[in-house]
Design a protein around this motif. Sequence first.
Motif, PDB file in Angstrom:
ATOM      1  N   PRO A 110       4.374  -3.307 -10.073  1.00 23.00           N
ATOM      2  CA  PRO A 110       3.952  -4.567 -10.688  1.00 23.00           C
ATOM      3  C   PRO A 110       2.480  -4.853 -10.376  1.00 23.00           C
ATOM      4  O   PRO A 110       2.004  -4.526  -9.284  1.00 23.00           O
ATOM      5  CB  PRO A 110       4.857  -5.610 -10.025  1.00 23.00           C
ATOM      6  N   PRO A 111       1.767  -5.446 -11.324  1.00 19.68           N
ATOM      7  CA  PRO A 111       0.354  -5.759 -11.082  1.00 19.68           C
ATOM      8  C   PRO A 111       0.119  -6.530  -9.783  1.00 19.68           C
ATOM      9  O   PRO A 111      -0.888  -6.323  -9.111  1.00 19.68           O
ATOM     10  CB  PRO A 111      -0.053  -6.579 -12.302  1.00 19.68           C
ATOM     11  N   SER A 112       1.059  -7.397  -9.415  1.00 19.63           N
ATOM     12  CA  SER A 112       0.894  -8.156  -8.170  1.00 19.63           C
ATOM     13  C   SER A 112       0.899  -7.236  -6.953  1.00 19.63           C
ATOM     14  O   SER A 112       0.219  -7.508  -5.957  1.00 19.63           O
ATOM     15  CB  SER A 112       1.990  -9.215  -8.045  1.00 19.63           C
ATOM     16  N   GLU A 113       1.653  -6.138  -7.014  1.00 21.14           N
ATOM     17  CA  GLU A 113       1.685  -5.193  -5.886  1.00 21.14           C
ATOM     18  C   GLU A 113       0.459  -4.285  -5.894  1.00 21.14           C
ATOM     19  O   GLU A 113       0.051  -3.807  -4.835  1.00 21.14           O
ATOM     20  CB  GLU A 113       2.961  -4.347  -5.930  1.00 21.14           C
ATOM     21  N   ALA A 126      -2.461  -5.311  -6.819  1.00 20.56           N
ATOM     22  CA  ALA A 126      -3.640  -6.148  -6.569  1.00 20.56           C
ATOM     23  C   ALA A 126      -4.270  -5.772  -5.234  1.00 20.56           C
ATOM     24  O   ALA A 126      -3.589  -5.668  -4.218  1.00 20.56           O
ATOM     25  CB  ALA A 126      -3.254  -7.622  -6.588  1.00 20.56           C
ATOM     26  N   ARG A 168       3.218  -1.889   0.946  1.00 20.42           N
ATOM     27  CA  ARG A 168       3.785  -3.165   1.404  1.00 20.42           C
ATOM     28  C   ARG A 168       3.780  -3.305   2.922  1.00 20.42           C
ATOM     29  O   ARG A 168       3.545  -4.387   3.443  1.00 20.42           O
ATOM     30  CB  ARG A 168       5.233  -3.299   0.925  1.00 20.42           C
TER      31      ARG A 168
END
Length: 168
Positions: free
Chosen positions: A24-27, A29, A154
């Motif tokens: 996902p784009p949020s990950e 970023a 993460r």
Amino acid sequence: ILYTGRVHPEKGVHLLIQAFVQLPPSERAGWKLEIVGPWETALGGGGEAYLNELRAAASAASADIDFTGRIFDEKRLIAHYENARIFAYPSLAERGETFGLAVLEAMASGCAPLVSDLACFRDFVRSEVNGLSFDHRSPDPAGSLAAALATLMRDQATTQQMRESAWL
């Protein structure tokens, strides 16, 4: 995240890009994927058509992916290793990989290696100790690689521990 080596289909560069853009784009970023190596067929690369496929896959996802090209200057190459936290080497060359020097160079620079599950890497990458491996033979190798990438991206504490273990 860094890849260095020939930009050729047998090196799995397309899987690395697919895996990165699956996140996902949020990950993604704050993360950048850098591809360093020759794409020219005269230098062992997959050619201009393969490079264009890779660029199209990267741009379709608006992913932060840089295609640096070949670097033959040792100091410049070392600087790229030293600026990376994760070194991804998703080779698909079941019989073509003999040692994995680029992975060792990255480990010596303090990168956490993420490699395909080829026998040649098992001599020095101990999965979940000083790096990770992913199942490149799975029905969804890009998904397997994406999951491994996400783990390293993460969990910064574990990734730092792997980086330190890789260097030792």
